[in-house]
Design an enzyme around this catalytic site. Structure first.
Site, PDB file in Angstrom:
ATOM      1  N   TRP A   1     -20.432  -1.300  25.823  1.00  0.00           N
ATOM      2  CA  TRP A   1     -21.364  -1.311  24.473  1.00  0.00           C
ATOM      3  C   TRP A   1     -21.400   0.019  23.724  1.00  0.00           C
ATOM      4  CZ3 TRP A   1     -24.226   2.395  26.066  1.00  0.00           C
ATOM      5  CH2 TRP A   1     -24.656   2.662  27.356  1.00  0.00           C
ATOM      6  N   ASN A   2     -20.612   0.910  24.182  1.00  0.00           N
ATOM      7  CA  ASN A   2     -20.949   2.348  23.677  1.00  0.00           C
ATOM      8  C   ASN A   2     -20.284   2.312  22.215  1.00  0.00           C
ATOM      9  OD1 ASN A   2     -18.484   2.353  25.158  1.00  0.00           O
ATOM     10  ND2 ASN A   2     -18.894   4.444  25.556  1.00  0.00           N
TER      11      ASN A   2
ATOM     12  N   PRO B   1     -16.797  -8.831  24.227  1.00  0.00           N
ATOM     13  CA  PRO B   1     -17.678  -7.839  23.912  1.00  0.00           C
ATOM     14  C   PRO B   1     -18.837  -7.616  24.987  1.00  0.00           C
ATOM     15  CG  PRO B   1     -18.184  -9.402  22.442  1.00  0.00           C
ATOM     16  CD  PRO B   1     -16.988  -9.834  23.105  1.00  0.00           C
TER      17      PRO B   1
ATOM     18  N   SER C   1     -17.228   0.417  33.511  1.00  0.00           N
ATOM     19  CA  SER C   1     -17.752   1.375  34.518  1.00  0.00           C
ATOM     20  C   SER C   1     -16.757   1.100  35.716  1.00  0.00           C
ATOM     21  CB  SER C   1     -19.230   0.905  34.918  1.00  0.00           C
ATOM     22  OG  SER C   1     -19.044  -0.346  35.612  1.00  0.00           O
TER      23      SER C   1
ATOM     24  N   GLU D   1      -9.799   1.566  31.986  1.00  0.00           N
ATOM     25  CA  GLU D   1     -10.214   2.683  31.325  1.00  0.00           C
ATOM     26  C   GLU D   1     -11.701   2.822  31.740  1.00  0.00           C
ATOM     27  OE1 GLU D   1      -9.104   3.322  27.019  1.00  0.00           O
ATOM     28  OE2 GLU D   1      -7.942   1.436  27.348  1.00  0.00           O
TER      29      GLU D   1
ATOM     30  N   CYS E   1     -17.426   7.957  27.168  1.00  0.00           N
ATOM     31  CA  CYS E   1     -16.920   8.208  28.506  1.00  0.00           C
ATOM     32  C   CYS E   1     -16.434   9.281  28.591  1.00  0.00           C
ATOM     33  CB  CYS E   1     -15.635   7.046  28.760  1.00  0.00           C
ATOM     34  SG  CYS E   1     -14.468   7.122  27.392  1.00  0.00           S
TER      35      CYS E   1
ATOM     36  N   GLU F   1     -22.216   9.714  36.931  1.00  0.00           N
ATOM     37  CA  GLU F   1     -22.029   9.454  35.479  1.00  0.00           C
ATOM     38  C   GLU F   1     -23.394   9.146  35.108  1.00  0.00           C
ATOM     39  OE1 GLU F   1     -19.710   6.462  33.766  1.00  0.00           O
ATOM     40  OE2 GLU F   1     -19.106   7.629  31.988  1.00  0.00           O
TER      41      GLU F   1
END
Ligand code: NAD
Length: 467
Positions: free
Chosen positions: A141-142, A166, A217, A238, A272, A369
């Protein structure tokens, strides 16, 4: 049927789920909650569309260029919707849309090169490149649009079709993007599916999918890799990062403070490869904390649609809870907030930009993180100590070194265990470069020609040489 519309199971009403505006915390729209059993039809249509799409590279190039133009023309609608559901300032939404179009154009211009191998034997071998089949892209969602484009632009350019899922926190701009792309691409070449889990899990394990390309994640990445193992589909992951910025003792704090601040806080820290830890020489530590805290205290935080806003809210309630929790834990561990530190009263998922000092090295805000607007600044005494600390994490996405002597900075950068290292800036990427994390930060290579070849398989023809 437009490519962005869900396939419906006859006789069933598609359920919907709520989409929340993070600036208010209120539901403002709904999206289709597609069910896993709808995927069979979607994947089947993507497979059928693949036969024509893979056959004509020139048609693909021109369709992708037309698609880029269409994305730009829809920029105003896409940007407002993206800001509404994601929270980022409108200017950042426009920048994300520009990067989405740029990715389409970049990959439209790339094609794989066949290569002939001669090794002295009376045969020659020619390596040709073939697409894989329907690809599943699952994104967070970023940066919903530009991360989706990082998947679909190379996959489509390589001659695959693609199903894009998404995050349920940001389904709307992606659905609109799907409709926009449908005006330029043949039917079923790109299909957007939206829904809550287990939709993604089912997509990752679907037997008709030949490549699962995932951004998100680490724990979900592991689950996706396990799911894709069922059909032995190719997997590209990723994943998260915990990038360190190492400041050297010749750094000019005033000169870099703005860049360092934004490398940590852009998109409200939900990047990220944001700077997530700063290591400063003990002698300069107080000056660095002060420079960052002063910026944190004065930056305009607000709703993304407000033109004055530079930092929006955190995207969603679970992420806000996580940011609050790691900050509370750090303060309980003995840290001090030089700026921010506490969630304000009022509506929306706002958290003030927070600079933490005196943070114990083992506190979760350092070791994990945080993915939000909280930044620990840690002092070091020797450069070896700083490099060891920077590398002492399971992540390995990016890292940066900041100083005046560029050769020395580059020598330190070379010691960082990560996929990309920057000097005097952070997180800037060229479309033409490979992008790959090491350790838990990823599997496979995206970006540039490597991203294209990541969506292709070699096909080799041996033939005897003519007499
Ligand atoms: P997430 O892992 O929770 O979700 C990512 C996507 O996976 C979403 O679409 C989600 O709905 C879906 N999903 C959830 N469970 C699934 C399952 N079991 N099977 C298949 N799909 C599933 O991540 P997030 O919270 O949306 O995003 C934040 C994370 O993404 C951070 O760790 C961040 O660092 C990472 N990220 C990495 C990069 C990169 O390029 N390396 C870029 C952006 C974000």
């Amino acid at each position: 049927m437009p490519t962005s519309e869900p396939d419906r199971v006859p006789g069933r009403r598609t359920a919907r789920f709520a989409v929340v505006d993070p600036a208010t915390g209120e539901t403002f729209a709904e999206a289709p909650d597609q069910q896993p059993d709808e995927l069979d039809a979607v994947v089947d249509r993507a497979r059928r569309a693949w036969y024509d799409w893979r056959a004509d590279p020139a048609a693909r190039t021109s369709a992708l260029r037309v698609a880029a133009d269409a994305v730009e023309r829809a920029g105003d609608d896409l940007a407002r919707l993206l800001t509404r559901e994601q929270g980022k300032p409108l200017a950042e939404s426009y920048a994300e849309i520009a990067r989405t179009a740029a990715r389409l154009r970049y990959f439209a211009g790339l094609s794989p090169r066949p290569r002939r191998i001669t090794d002295g034997r009376p045969v020659h071998s020619e390596i040709r490149w073939r697409p894989l089949g329907p690809v599943a892209a699952i994104v967070p969602w970023n940066f919903p649009l530009q991360l989706a484009a990082a998947k679909f632009a190379p996959a489509l350019a390589a001659g695959n079709t693609l199903i894009l899922k998404p995050s349920p926190f940001t389904p709307l701009a992606t659905r609109l993007l799907g409709s926009v792309l449908a005006t330029a691409l043949p039917e079923d070449v790109l299909t957007v599916v939206t829904g809550r889990e287990p939709l993604g899990a089912r997509l990752a394990s679907h037997p008709g999918i030949r490549h699962v390309t995932f951004t998100g994640s680490v724990p979900t990445g592991r689950a996706v890799a396990e799911a894709a193992a069922a059909s032995l589909a190719r997997v590209t992951l990723e994943l998260g990062g915990n990038d360190a910025a190492v400041l050297l003792d010749d750094v000019e704090v005033d000169g870099i403070a703005d860049r360092l601040f934004w490398a940590a806080f852009r998109n409200c820290g939900q990047v990220c490869m944001a700077v997530k830890r700063v290591y400063a020489p003990a002698r300069l530590h107080a000056e660095v904390v002060e420079a960052l805290a002063q910026r944190a205290k004065t930056v305009a935080v607000g709703a993304g649609l407000d033109p004055d806003t530079r930092l929006g809210p955190v995207n969603n309630a679970p992420q806000l809870a996580r940011v609050e929790q790691v900050t509370r834990q750090a303060l309980a561990d003995g840290a001090r907030a030089a700026a921010g530190g506490r969630r304000p009263d009022g509506p929306g998922y706002f958290f003030p930009p927070t600079i933490l000092t005196d943070v114990p090295a083992g506190s979760p805000v350092v070791t994990e993180e945080q993915f939000g607007p909280v930044l620990p600044v840690l002092p070091y005494r020797s450069l070896d100590e700083a490099v060891d600390a920077a590398n002492a994490t399971g992540f390995g996405l990016g890292g940066s070194v900041w100083g005046t002597d560029l050769d020395r900075a580059e020598a330190v950068a070379d010691r960082l265990e990560c996929g990309t290292a920057w000097i005097n800036h952070h997180a800037e990427l060229s479309l033409a470069q490979p992008f790959a994390g090491v350790k838990d930060s990823g599997v496979g290579v995206a970006g540039g020609p490597w991203g294209l070849y990541g969506n292709l398989r070699p096909f080799v023809v041996h033939r005897p040489q003519e007499a």
